[in-house]
Design an enzyme around this catalytic site. Sequence first.
Site, PDB file in Angstrom:
ATOM      1  N   LYS A  11     -12.618  -0.968   3.321  1.00 14.24           N
ATOM      2  CA  LYS A  11     -12.497   0.456   3.599  1.00 14.24           C
ATOM      3  C   LYS A  11     -11.717   1.121   2.468  1.00 14.24           C
ATOM      4  O   LYS A  11     -10.511   0.959   2.359  1.00 14.24           O
ATOM      5  CB  LYS A  11     -11.787   0.725   4.926  1.00 14.24           C
ATOM      6  N   GLU A  18       0.836  -4.981   0.973  1.00 17.89           N
ATOM      7  CA  GLU A  18       1.427  -4.506  -0.288  1.00 17.89           C
ATOM      8  C   GLU A  18       1.789  -3.045  -0.077  1.00 17.89           C
ATOM      9  O   GLU A  18       0.900  -2.200   0.019  1.00 17.89           O
ATOM     10  CB  GLU A  18       0.404  -4.625  -1.433  1.00 17.89           C
ATOM     11  N   CYS A  22       2.937   1.930  -7.150  1.00 15.12           N
ATOM     12  CA  CYS A  22       3.955   1.427  -6.222  1.00 15.12           C
ATOM     13  C   CYS A  22       5.137   0.755  -6.902  1.00 15.12           C
ATOM     14  O   CYS A  22       6.260   0.856  -6.433  1.00 15.12           O
ATOM     15  CB  CYS A  22       3.289   0.437  -5.274  1.00 15.12           C
ATOM     16  N   GLU A  43      10.530   6.770  -1.569  1.00 18.90           N
ATOM     17  CA  GLU A  43       9.427   6.729  -2.534  1.00 18.90           C
ATOM     18  C   GLU A  43       8.822   8.119  -2.647  1.00 18.90           C
ATOM     19  O   GLU A  43       8.384   8.695  -1.649  1.00 18.90           O
ATOM     20  CB  GLU A  43       8.367   5.727  -2.072  1.00 18.90           C
TER      21      GLU A  43
END
Length: 484
Positions: free
Chosen positions: A180, A254, A288, A387
């Site tokens: 997906k 992750e 990331c 973040e």
Amino acid sequence: MTTIDYRDFYIDGDWHAPGGSDTLSVTSPTTEERIGSVPVSTRADIDAAVAAARRTFDDPTGWSTWHPKQRAEVLERFAVELESRAEETARRVSLQNGMPIWLANQFEGGFPAVLLRYFSSLMVDAPTVDERAGMLGGTARVTRRPVGVVGAVVPWNVPQAITFLKLAPALAAGCTVVLKPAEETVLDAFLMAEAAHAAGLPAGVLNVVPGGREIGAYLVEHPGVDKVSFTGSTAAGRSIAETCGRLLRPVTLELGGKSAAILLDDVDLDGSLESLFGVTFLNNGQICWLNTRVLAPRSRYGEVVDTLTDLARSLPIGDPLNPETKIGPMVSARQRERVEGYIATGKSEGGRVTTGGGRPAGLDRGFFVEPTVFADVDNTATISREEIFGPVLSVIPFSDEAEALAIANDSEYGLGGSVWSSDIERAATLAAQVKSGTVGVNHYSNDPVAPFGGIKSSGMGRELGPEGLHAFQHLHTVYLPPAP
Ligand code: NAD
């Protein structure tokens, strides 16, 4: 500009009409114009994709039972088909998410074929059966087997490379996959499916089902899925982990990061500029593992702030398809809003913006944000803890190595990081004490041979390296009796 529009999905080795009538429209973050569309999967489409993957996996003479060399031949053809589409893949990614084209050529055009070949050769070279002389007289025959049907859910920031962190080891191991893609980056995923089809991947080995979060969640908990591999935000990762915990379904996660670059007092700043760019502002700050906290020795704090400020100012901002561009737009209006929100918070908490902080002049279309450097911030500031996923750095001072390490490790996350010094061993000694999954010395790169992944809120499990292959295998033991 001609738009790229698909009407069918790639399921069970062919293109099929969708079960529903909804379409997903893709907008360019640079021009804010529509660039293409794909159909949205319904639950019935996911059911069909999982059923195809299941049937193929369970076929007693099918893909999962083939010799690794036989799969490697098909995956080599897949790699060649991807290479022949590499330029278009990079262009589509850049069009959809704003990744500068020079980077898209490397990450998105080039890396997938490298990963297919790497994991195929690991499978071909590694023995899948390990016979161990037992302590109780017999022999233990330990076999690595493909884990089954994989549900792979990926984000938009580096869509093809991240897809192949999952696809390449899963397919090499003999798994089948239902992928997906993120809603923002579907056109590259469909091109990848065309490459798979042209390469002659057996029906059901790879299935691509675009859709939003609900469709992702439906895939994750589907009874026909044996393993989930997810890359994305920590919030979504937690929710997926809860589902997989309830189902006792293996999962690799992750997730987000807030990594630190520790610049030691003997760092060669001038000689490190390109590599420093690579760990701070790469892909418009939307990776990331980027080091969005830069820790600078008090003795050189002003110099570090000035160097990063000059670096940020020097980066050409604009159309990501221009090979000179270093900073493209944020992926969406929502993402730009989020980044601007953090910049406002950084200012309101007393941070000093030395460059950036707004939208670049002269670009009246597109979701652009200037590369921004905050000085006079500490590690307690919101912008140092959360973040941001944009080109925004916090430059934090430290007095000695012990304090630098304490600051680097004082984070909810633990994904990347780096240590910079003229003395490699000194830097490596400190790097060994950084609490995260990966740390670079004077640079950072995800080498395919080494495991990549995070600890704490950055996730669990590893991709790349033999460990990334093992994530798609389970162990099976036969106890052979002692010799008569
Ligand atoms: P996101 O979590 O919102 O979405 C990622 C993907 O998951 C999309 O395909 C989305 O549709 C799907 N999704 C979202 N919620 C879901 C749910 N509950 N169940 C199933 N599927 C779901 O993340 P994003 O904003 O698209 O991506 C950016 C994030 O990804 C950042 O936090 C970044 O750090 C992280 N990321 C991590 C890595 C890594 O390797 N650690 C790499 C790239 C990006």
